[in-house]
Motif scaffolding. Sequence first.
Motif, mmCIF file in Angstrom:
data_model
loop_
_atom_site.group_PDB
_atom_site.id
_atom_site.type_symbol
_atom_site.label_atom_id
_atom_site.label_comp_id
_atom_site.label_asym_id
_atom_site.label_seq_id
_atom_site.Cartn_x
_atom_site.Cartn_y
_atom_site.Cartn_z
ATOM 1 N N TYR A 175 0.802 -1.216 0.000
ATOM 2 C CA TYR A 175 0.000 0.000 0.000
ATOM 3 C C TYR A 175 0.839 1.272 0.000
ATOM 4 O O TYR A 175 0.324 2.352 -0.287
ATOM 5 N N GLU A 176 2.121 1.144 0.331
ATOM 6 C CA GLU A 176 3.022 2.297 0.287
ATOM 7 C C GLU A 176 4.163 1.988 -0.678
ATOM 8 O O GLU A 176 5.333 1.973 -0.317
ATOM 9 N N LEU A 177 3.793 1.741 -1.927
ATOM 10 C CA LEU A 177 4.788 1.359 -2.931
ATOM 11 C C LEU A 177 5.747 2.506 -3.218
ATOM 12 O O LEU A 177 6.967 2.331 -3.228
ATOM 13 N N VAL A 178 5.208 3.681 -3.460
ATOM 14 C CA VAL A 178 6.042 4.863 -3.711
ATOM 15 C C VAL A 178 5.208 6.102 -3.407
ATOM 16 O O VAL A 178 4.003 6.141 -3.686
ATOM 17 N N LYS A 179 5.839 7.097 -2.792
ATOM 18 C CA LYS A 179 5.137 8.349 -2.529
ATOM 19 C C LYS A 179 4.767 9.020 -3.847
ATOM 20 O O LYS A 179 5.561 9.049 -4.781
ATOM 21 N N ILE A 180 3.561 9.553 -3.901
ATOM 22 C CA ILE A 180 3.069 10.132 -5.148
ATOM 23 C C ILE A 180 3.928 11.310 -5.592
ATOM 24 O O ILE A 180 4.212 11.471 -6.788
ATOM 25 N N LYS A 181 4.402 12.128 -4.656
ATOM 26 C CA LYS A 181 5.253 13.258 -5.030
ATOM 27 C C LYS A 181 6.547 12.771 -5.674
ATOM 28 O O LYS A 181 6.998 13.312 -6.693
ATOM 29 N N LYS A 182 7.150 11.743 -5.101
ATOM 30 C CA LYS A 182 8.373 11.172 -5.672
ATOM 31 C C LYS A 182 8.083 10.512 -7.011
ATOM 32 O O LYS A 182 8.859 10.627 -7.966
ATOM 33 N N PHE A 183 6.952 9.818 -7.076
ATOM 34 C CA PHE A 183 6.545 9.148 -8.310
ATOM 35 C C PHE A 183 6.375 10.153 -9.447
ATOM 36 O O PHE A 183 6.863 9.952 -10.562
ATOM 37 N N ASN A 184 5.691 11.262 -9.166
ATOM 38 C CA ASN A 184 5.455 12.271 -10.200
ATOM 39 C C ASN A 184 6.761 12.879 -10.702
ATOM 40 O O ASN A 184 6.923 13.145 -11.895
ATOM 41 N N LYS A 185 7.705 13.059 -9.786
ATOM 42 C CA LYS A 185 8.969 13.695 -10.151
ATOM 43 C C LYS A 185 9.913 12.733 -10.861
ATOM 44 O O LYS A 185 10.574 13.093 -11.843
ATOM 45 N N LYS A 186 9.959 11.480 -10.390
ATOM 46 C CA LYS A 186 10.945 10.528 -10.903
ATOM 47 C C LYS A 186 10.454 9.748 -12.116
ATOM 48 O O LYS A 186 11.203 9.530 -13.072
ATOM 49 N N LEU A 187 9.193 9.307 -12.087
ATOM 50 C CA LEU A 187 8.706 8.389 -13.116
ATOM 51 C C LEU A 187 7.735 9.025 -14.100
ATOM 52 O O LEU A 187 7.747 8.698 -15.286
ATOM 53 N N LEU A 188 6.874 9.888 -13.615
ATOM 54 C CA LEU A 188 5.791 10.394 -14.461
ATOM 55 C C LEU A 188 6.177 11.636 -15.254
ATOM 56 O O LEU A 188 5.550 11.952 -16.258
ATOM 57 N N LYS A 189 7.219 12.324 -14.832
ATOM 58 C CA LYS A 189 7.603 13.581 -15.469
ATOM 59 C C LYS A 189 7.907 13.368 -16.953
ATOM 60 O O LYS A 189 8.759 12.564 -17.322
ATOM 61 N N ASN A 190 7.177 14.078 -17.802
ATOM 62 C CA ASN A 190 7.349 14.015 -19.263
ATOM 63 C C ASN A 190 7.179 12.602 -19.823
ATOM 64 O O ASN A 190 7.741 12.256 -20.862
ATOM 65 N N ASN A 191 6.419 11.772 -19.109
ATOM 66 C CA ASN A 191 6.270 10.384 -19.561
ATOM 67 C C ASN A 191 4.959 9.824 -19.028
ATOM 68 O O ASN A 191 4.819 9.605 -17.831
#
Length: 221
Positions: free
Chosen positions: A133-149
């Motif tokens: 349930y705590e796989l990755v923090k959403i703020k970190k996820f947005n910055k590391k994985l979701l940014k421009n992708n």
Amino acid sequence: MEFMIKLKGLFNFPRDNLLEEDIFEWNIENWEGLTHETTSKIFKLCGLNWNLILYRYGYNQTNEYVSVALENFDALKCYNTDDNFRPIDDNQYNINVPTKFAIYIRQNYDFSKFEAKETNYQFDNTNYYHGIYELVKIKKFNKKLLKNNNKLVVGIYLCRYKNNNEVEFVNKLESYLSNKYEKDNFKQFYKEFEINIDNISKINNKYILGDKYFNIGDNYW
């Protein structure tokens, strides 16, 4: 697969009593278009049927962590001949499967950018669902994985282990009995016999499994 080797290096997956290991990946074409809860297709992994459930805003919709859960389908459904799963209350698979698995989210084309966590769980007909349930923090996820992708991959590396615990197996069988008399007799007279079946397709209501009598209590069978 190189990425599976990388996951195995990050976490400790015991090799003792390992029955099978495999990996499944679920391609997310449009992350921003997902609803809060999204379910993958049913997939076969290590001899059993599963699905992944993705909670984009967290299991409790707290908007703090991305959550992903694994559900075992064999504990709930019966496989039908038309390749559809349907509930059959009196014909469930009985499973008791020890596992260890890692769930991860990675970028579609960059295997170096990912987040992963591992967990242990024993799946059975009551405990058929387990999540991180705590796989990755959403703020970190947005910055590391979701940014421009917007294309991502949700995956699982699963190890299924042999269940060599006879006491646990006997207790599990006992749990299916309905009254105290049956349970007392079961504890007193439980014995296990091994019978080799060369061709299971030949079995019908009149098929004799063994050619030797065996004794339980004061009776021969």
